[in-house]
Design a protein around this motif. Structure first.
Motif, short mmCIF file in Angstrom:
data_model
loop_
_atom_site.label_atom_id
_atom_site.label_comp_id
_atom_site.label_asym_id
_atom_site.label_seq_id
_atom_site.Cartn_x
_atom_site.Cartn_y
_atom_site.Cartn_z
N GLY A 246 -19.36 -21.11 5.50
CA GLY A 246 -19.67 -20.07 6.46
C GLY A 246 -18.53 -19.65 7.37
O GLY A 246 -18.74 -18.88 8.31
N ALA A 247 -17.31 -20.12 7.09
CA ALA A 247 -16.20 -19.89 8.03
C ALA A 247 -15.50 -18.56 7.86
O ALA A 247 -14.81 -18.10 8.77
N SER A 248 -15.65 -17.90 6.72
CA SER A 248 -14.75 -16.79 6.37
C SER A 248 -14.84 -15.61 7.31
O SER A 248 -13.81 -15.01 7.68
N PHE A 249 -16.05 -15.20 7.70
CA PHE A 249 -16.22 -13.90 8.34
C PHE A 249 -16.83 -13.98 9.74
O PHE A 249 -17.57 -13.10 10.15
N VAL A 250 -16.46 -15.02 10.48
CA VAL A 250 -16.83 -15.14 11.89
C VAL A 250 -15.72 -14.50 12.71
O VAL A 250 -14.54 -14.80 12.52
N ASN A 251 -16.07 -13.63 13.65
CA ASN A 251 -15.08 -12.87 14.41
C ASN A 251 -14.16 -13.77 15.23
O ASN A 251 -14.56 -14.85 15.67
N PRO A 252 -12.92 -13.32 15.48
CA PRO A 252 -11.97 -14.11 16.25
C PRO A 252 -12.37 -14.24 17.72
O PRO A 252 -13.15 -13.44 18.26
N ASP A 253 -11.78 -15.26 18.36
CA ASP A 253 -11.88 -15.42 19.81
C ASP A 253 -13.33 -15.48 20.30
O ASP A 253 -13.68 -14.94 21.35
N THR A 254 -14.17 -16.11 19.49
CA THR A 254 -15.57 -16.34 19.86
C THR A 254 -15.81 -17.85 19.90
O THR A 254 -15.07 -18.63 19.27
N PRO A 255 -16.83 -18.30 20.62
CA PRO A 255 -17.10 -19.74 20.65
C PRO A 255 -17.31 -20.36 19.27
O PRO A 255 -16.85 -21.47 19.01
N LEU A 256 -17.98 -19.63 18.37
CA LEU A 256 -18.20 -20.18 17.04
C LEU A 256 -16.89 -20.29 16.26
O LEU A 256 -16.66 -21.28 15.56
N ARG A 257 -16.02 -19.28 16.38
CA ARG A 257 -14.73 -19.37 15.68
C ARG A 257 -13.94 -20.57 16.19
O ARG A 257 -13.36 -21.32 15.41
N ASP A 258 -13.89 -20.78 17.49
CA ASP A 258 -13.15 -21.93 18.03
C ASP A 258 -13.78 -23.25 17.57
O ASP A 258 -13.07 -24.22 17.26
N ALA A 259 -15.10 -23.29 17.54
CA ALA A 259 -15.78 -24.51 17.09
C ALA A 259 -15.48 -24.80 15.61
O ALA A 259 -15.30 -25.96 15.22
N LEU A 260 -15.42 -23.75 14.80
CA LEU A 260 -15.08 -23.93 13.38
C LEU A 260 -13.65 -24.44 13.22
O LEU A 260 -13.37 -25.27 12.34
N THR A 261 -12.74 -23.95 14.05
CA THR A 261 -11.36 -24.43 13.98
C THR A 261 -11.27 -25.91 14.33
O THR A 261 -10.57 -26.69 13.66
N ALA A 262 -11.99 -26.31 15.37
CA ALA A 262 -12.02 -27.73 15.74
C ALA A 262 -12.66 -28.57 14.64
O ALA A 262 -12.18 -29.67 14.31
N GLU A 263 -13.73 -28.06 14.04
CA GLU A 263 -14.41 -28.80 12.98
C GLU A 263 -13.51 -28.91 11.74
O GLU A 263 -13.50 -29.95 11.06
N ALA A 264 -12.75 -27.86 11.42
CA ALA A 264 -11.80 -27.92 10.31
C ALA A 264 -10.77 -29.02 10.53
O ALA A 264 -10.38 -29.74 9.59
N THR A 265 -10.34 -29.17 11.77
CA THR A 265 -9.37 -30.22 12.11
C THR A 265 -9.98 -31.60 11.90
O THR A 265 -9.35 -32.49 11.30
N ARG A 266 -11.20 -31.78 12.39
CA ARG A 266 -11.86 -33.08 12.21
C ARG A 266 -12.03 -33.39 10.72
O ARG A 266 -11.87 -34.54 10.29
N ARG A 267 -12.36 -32.36 9.96
CA ARG A 267 -12.55 -32.58 8.53
C ARG A 267 -11.24 -32.96 7.85
O ARG A 267 -11.21 -33.86 6.99
N ALA A 268 -10.15 -32.30 8.22
CA ALA A 268 -8.85 -32.64 7.64
C ALA A 268 -8.49 -34.09 7.93
O ALA A 268 -7.97 -34.81 7.06
N ALA A 269 -8.77 -34.54 9.16
CA ALA A 269 -8.47 -35.92 9.52
C ALA A 269 -9.33 -36.92 8.74
O ALA A 269 -8.91 -38.06 8.50
N ALA A 270 -10.53 -36.48 8.34
CA ALA A 270 -11.47 -37.38 7.68
C ALA A 270 -11.20 -37.55 6.20
O ALA A 270 -11.72 -38.50 5.58
N ILE A 271 -10.41 -36.66 5.58
CA ILE A 271 -10.28 -36.69 4.12
C ILE A 271 -8.88 -37.09 3.67
O ILE A 271 -8.49 -36.83 2.54
N THR A 272 -8.13 -37.76 4.55
CA THR A 272 -6.81 -38.25 4.15
C THR A 272 -6.95 -39.55 3.38
O THR A 272 -8.02 -40.19 3.34
N ALA A 273 -5.84 -39.99 2.79
CA ALA A 273 -5.82 -41.24 2.04
C ALA A 273 -5.97 -42.45 2.95
O ALA A 273 -6.18 -43.57 2.46
N LEU A 274 -5.90 -42.25 4.27
CA LEU A 274 -6.08 -43.36 5.20
C LEU A 274 -7.54 -43.73 5.38
O LEU A 274 -7.85 -44.80 5.94
N GLY A 275 -8.46 -42.85 4.94
CA GLY A 275 -9.88 -43.12 5.06
C GLY A 275 -10.50 -43.43 3.71
O GLY A 275 -9.82 -43.73 2.73
#
Length: 613
Positions: A246-275
């Protein structure tokens, strides 16, 4: 899970068999690159100290210790491109989210990002396609410090996402999360914008009127809202499982867009070879996900530029994708969306109608997508039936998509599609191999047979139109526009002129070894014709007045000239010297000299060079 459609299965099997050796070699390379533990901990003390010297105390301590994931940010930020301006804030958001997730993040590097909307019809457009490979090279430079356990890629537009993908796949042992910025809010209706453009082409609107219409359309930070290459890229990343659902077409500079960016970061941290949930991009992208990307392109009527880009992306993962695969898949994938230029709605309307979550669910239920793929969100594409919403704490909740489209003028189920097929055809004949997108072409314009008029520059077409020389049935041939000739610029400026001729009742078509924009529409256009004229392709043997047949139903692109006569004709030549200098074009000679043909992705990396006979 519904059974897979036999054509989807057969095409995937054919690709897998064709790709066996290349894919096996690629997987062996990325497995060897993965190694054991964070690569930065094998750096010398001096190397590592350079790598964290600019960090704050907490990040520096984490990097010294080496146990926390370190995320590399590869950004295409600049503030001239509306689609990329929102990325200015993203590194700050990502670094904070990474710390909250027990990780660190660093901007690894930037990549160039040019706007085809600014360079259309200008010399800069001749570097546009090659910028994709420059972006891939820049991505490699950014990640070459070997400091990272995963990477977040910030990019949206035409060549940027494919270039980032090629670079990311070259570092296929690293997890990769693509982070979009979202489309700008809707501006003036697309039909109105198109009407003003056509009036201007006829001399009935002033430049001020045209500029006012364009400024009301492209009016804010965010991606342009028509369904061109930039938004086709976003669809591709979601269908291939590299965006969050659901991330593709959420408008910029909105609370949902910022929340998706933060969630993308958490997901990147969770899928490394360290986990314990390691998800490298080189394993996520396989033959199944490549086929899913093509299916998404066909179901949405997306940009023809992706015919080049998906081929080049696949090659970067050791996968051999051919035009015949697009053609075979198009025969069974229905067109589910009508978004400008294939309709009057824009991507905000598409998203509101149910968007990619609804479409992916429909295609999965019909057996038209591989559901058993890996994604950054976890195993299985079923996760992408979800829409993203804010939860009560300001985070992201993924909720099931609606079971019905909210607007069947924009988005439809598989049972009642806009068209039974994906509207993409491969054309073959004595003029070579090309492609045509017919999702917006009227049924009575899908067969054109008319005398041709030949040009070597798109500006010459407009001049001939203004002199009244094209006011008839005509196939406009614009040759010497391929990647080796002048970098394969888009010929989008031809669209208003040819549309005017078609609306006057003439039977009109375009044949070119160049590209059309992702915004090309109602005029039939055989594009990417290969081999290109500059390499001795058959287009170089055409003469004014030769009758050309463009037949989409039978896949024909034919000059009605005796084959022996056509072969005996001398090759026409074009003076391309004016395309080799100015605005940096001289620096791109090396790309023109090594680039492969359009049907192999027009890549400097993964396709053999066309050889002039």
């Amino acid at each position: 899970m519904p059974s897979l459609h036999p054509v989807i299965a057969n095409v995937t099997g054919r690709i897998r068999a064709r790709s066996h050796d290349g894919r096996s070699a690629y997987l062996a390379r990325i497995d060897a690159a993965a190694g054991h533990g964070p690569h930065r901990m094998t750096l010398s003390c001096g190397n590592l100290a350079h790598g964290f010297a600019a960090c704050g105390p907490a990040d520096k301590a984490a990097l010294r210790e080496g146990r926390a994931p370190n995320l590399g940010i590869v950004t295409a930020y600049n503030d001239m491109l509306s689609a990329h301006q929102p990325f200015e804030r993203f590194p700050f958001l990502i670094k904070n989210a990474a710390r909250n997730a027990g990780a660190t993040a660093q901007v690894a590097g930037g990549v160039p990002a040019m706007c085809d909307g600014v360079t259309q019809g200008r010399a800069g457009m001749e570097m546009s396609l090659f910028s994709r490979d420059v972006i891939a090279l820049s991505t490699a430079v950014a990640l070459s410090h070997d400091m990272f356990d995963a990477a977040l890629y910030l990019g949206v537009c035409d060549k940027i996402v494919p270039g980032l993908m090629i670079g990311a796949l070259t570092f296929g042992h690293l997890p990769a999360v693509f982070v979009p910025a979202g489309p700008m809010p809707s501006g003036i209706p697309n039909d109105e914008k198109s009407r003003v453009r056509q009036r201007y082409a006829e001399g009935k609107a002033t430049r001020d009127e045209l500029l006012e219409a364009e400024a009301a359309s492209y009016h804010a930070p965010g991606t342009c809202t028509f369904y061109g290459t930039a938004n086709s890229n976003q669809m591709l990343m979601e269908v291939m499982g590299l965006h969050l659902p659901g991330a593709s077409f959420v408008n910029p500079d909105t609370p949902l867009r910022d929340a998706l960016t933060a969630e993308a970061t958490r997901r990147a941290a969770a899928i490394t070879a360290l986990g314990d949930d390691y998800r490298p991009i080189g394993r996520i992208i396989d033959e199944r996900s490549i086929v899913n990307g093509v299916v998404g392109l066909l179901a949405t009527g997306g940009s023809t530029n992706l015919l080049l880009h998906i081929v080049a992306i696949a090659a970067a993962a050791g996968i051999s994708l051919e035009l015949e695969d697009f053609d075979a898949l198009s025969s069974v994938v229905p067109l589910l969306a009508r978004v400008y230029p294939n309709g009057s709605a824009d991507v905000n309307h598409f998203h509101a109608a149910g968007g990619l979550a609804f479409m992916i669910g429909e295609l999965l239920d019909a057996g038209l997508l591989h559901g058993d793929v890996e994604t950054i969100a976890g195993p299985g594409l079923d996760r992408y039936r979800a829409e993203a919403r804010l939860d009560g704490a300001g985070g992201v909740a993924f909720v099931p998509s609606a079971v019905e489209s909210a607007d069947d003028a924009v988005l439809r189920p598989v049972a009642t599609p806009f068209s039974a097929d994906g509207g993409l055809r491969v054309l073959r004949g004595n003029l070579g191999t090309g492609a045509i997108k017919v999702s917006a072409v009227p049924d009575d314009r899908r067969f054109i047979e008319a005398p041709c008029r030949i040009f070597s520059e798109q500006a010459e077409v407009k001049q001939a139109f203004e002199r009244g020389e094209l006011d008839r049935d005509v196939v406009v041939v614009v040759r010497f526009q391929g990647p080796q000739a002048n970098g394969m610029p888009e010929l989008h400026q031809l669209t208003p002129t040819l549309t005017v001729l078609q609306k006057r009742g003439h039977r009109v078509a375009l044949v070119t070894d160049g590209r059309m924009s992702g915004a090309s529409g109602q005029v039939p256009a055989a594009i990417h014709v290969s081999p290109e004229a500059a390499c001795g392709g058959p287009l170089a043997r055409l003469r004014d007045g030769d009758v050309i047949r463009l037949d989409t139903a039978n896949g024909q692109l034919v000059a009605l000239v005796d084959d022996d006569e056509l072969a005996a004709r001398p090759l026409a030549a074009a003076d391309l010297s004016a395309h080799q200098h100015g605005l940096g074009r001289e620096l791109f000679a090396l790309f023109r000299n090594v680039v492969g043909p359009a049907d192999r992705g027009a890549s400097a990396f993964h396709a053999p060079n066309e050889v002039q006979p």
